[in-house]
Write a protein that holds these residues in place. Structure first.
Motif, mmCIF file in Angstrom:
data_model
loop_
_atom_site.group_PDB
_atom_site.id
_atom_site.type_symbol
_atom_site.label_atom_id
_atom_site.label_comp_id
_atom_site.label_asym_id
_atom_site.label_seq_id
_atom_site.Cartn_x
_atom_site.Cartn_y
_atom_site.Cartn_z
ATOM 1 N N LEU A 10 4.800 3.579 -11.315
ATOM 2 C CA LEU A 10 3.586 4.172 -9.964
ATOM 3 C C LEU A 10 2.741 2.505 -9.810
ATOM 4 O O LEU A 10 2.475 1.818 -9.314
ATOM 5 N N ASP A 11 2.634 1.781 -11.039
ATOM 6 C CA ASP A 11 1.230 0.385 -10.930
ATOM 7 C C ASP A 11 1.827 -0.605 -10.294
ATOM 8 O O ASP A 11 1.120 -0.910 -10.068
ATOM 9 N N ALA A 12 3.459 -1.047 -10.194
ATOM 10 C CA ALA A 12 4.422 -1.499 -9.690
ATOM 11 C C ALA A 12 4.178 -2.051 -8.137
ATOM 12 O O ALA A 12 4.161 -2.277 -7.437
ATOM 13 N N ILE A 13 4.772 0.111 -7.509
ATOM 14 C CA ILE A 13 4.409 -0.282 -6.422
ATOM 15 C C ILE A 13 2.614 -0.300 -5.865
ATOM 16 O O ILE A 13 2.395 -0.745 -4.865
ATOM 17 N N ARG A 14 1.780 0.280 -6.672
ATOM 18 C CA ARG A 14 0.296 0.178 -6.004
ATOM 19 C C ARG A 14 -0.079 -1.497 -5.978
ATOM 20 O O ARG A 14 -0.904 -2.046 -5.192
ATOM 21 N N MET A 15 0.856 -1.993 -6.538
ATOM 22 C CA MET A 15 0.631 -3.771 -6.486
ATOM 23 C C MET A 15 0.752 -4.088 -5.045
ATOM 24 O O MET A 15 0.795 -5.388 -5.262
ATOM 25 N N ILE A 16 1.567 -3.699 -4.584
ATOM 26 C CA ILE A 16 2.487 -3.746 -3.283
ATOM 27 C C ILE A 16 1.291 -4.231 -2.104
ATOM 28 O O ILE A 16 0.621 -4.054 -1.901
#
Length: 142
Positions: free
Chosen positions: A119-125
């Motif tokens: 979730l954290d990584a996707i939200r940083m896209i």
């Protein structure tokens, strides 16, 4: 490639059981085995059929965490966001949609810690304006 009603019926049978023998598929469709094999080969070669897979009951996958993430995209960044999402093995599928959300992503991770990292990584896209995620708790056969 154009697909006809027979191709669609064949795809539906393969979705239900991709391991079904060509002879059994042919019998169900009332076609020759050779005709069914040629249709499968043609649809595979053209990319209509992109592969064959295994589906398991959710309980067979142990402690997997499954979820649906809805994604709003800033401006005209959908292409870049889709390319970035392809790099995540935890993203099982992405669907475009209408309404408030631009994309719906199906997620599957090994556990809660991996889920949180994903979730954290996707939200940083770059290009993602906002997301909303719902865990899938139980699956009911329809």
């Amino acid at each position: 490639m154009d697909i006809d009603a027979t191709d669609r019926a064949l795809i539906a049978l393969l979705r239900a059981n991709a391991r079904e023998s060509v002879a059994a598929l042919a019998q169900t469709l009332k076609l020759s085995r050779g005709t069914v094999q040629k249709r499968i080969d043609r649809m595979t070669a053209s990319g209509v059929i992109q592969g064959f897979t295994v589906r398991t009951v959710p309980d067979a996958e142990g402690e997997r965490v499954r979820a649906v993430m809805t994604i709003a995209i800033e401006g005209e960044r959908s292409g870049a966001v889709l390319r970035a999402l392809r790099g995540f093995p935890e993203v099982a599928a992405v669907h475009t949609t209408n309404g408030r959300w631009d994309l719906v992503a199906e997620l599957s991770t090994e556990g809660l810690a991996a889920f949180s990292r994903t979730l954290d990584a996707i939200r940083m896209i770059d290009g993602i304006a906002s997301t909303e995620t719902s865990l899938l708790l139980a699956t009911h056969k329809m």
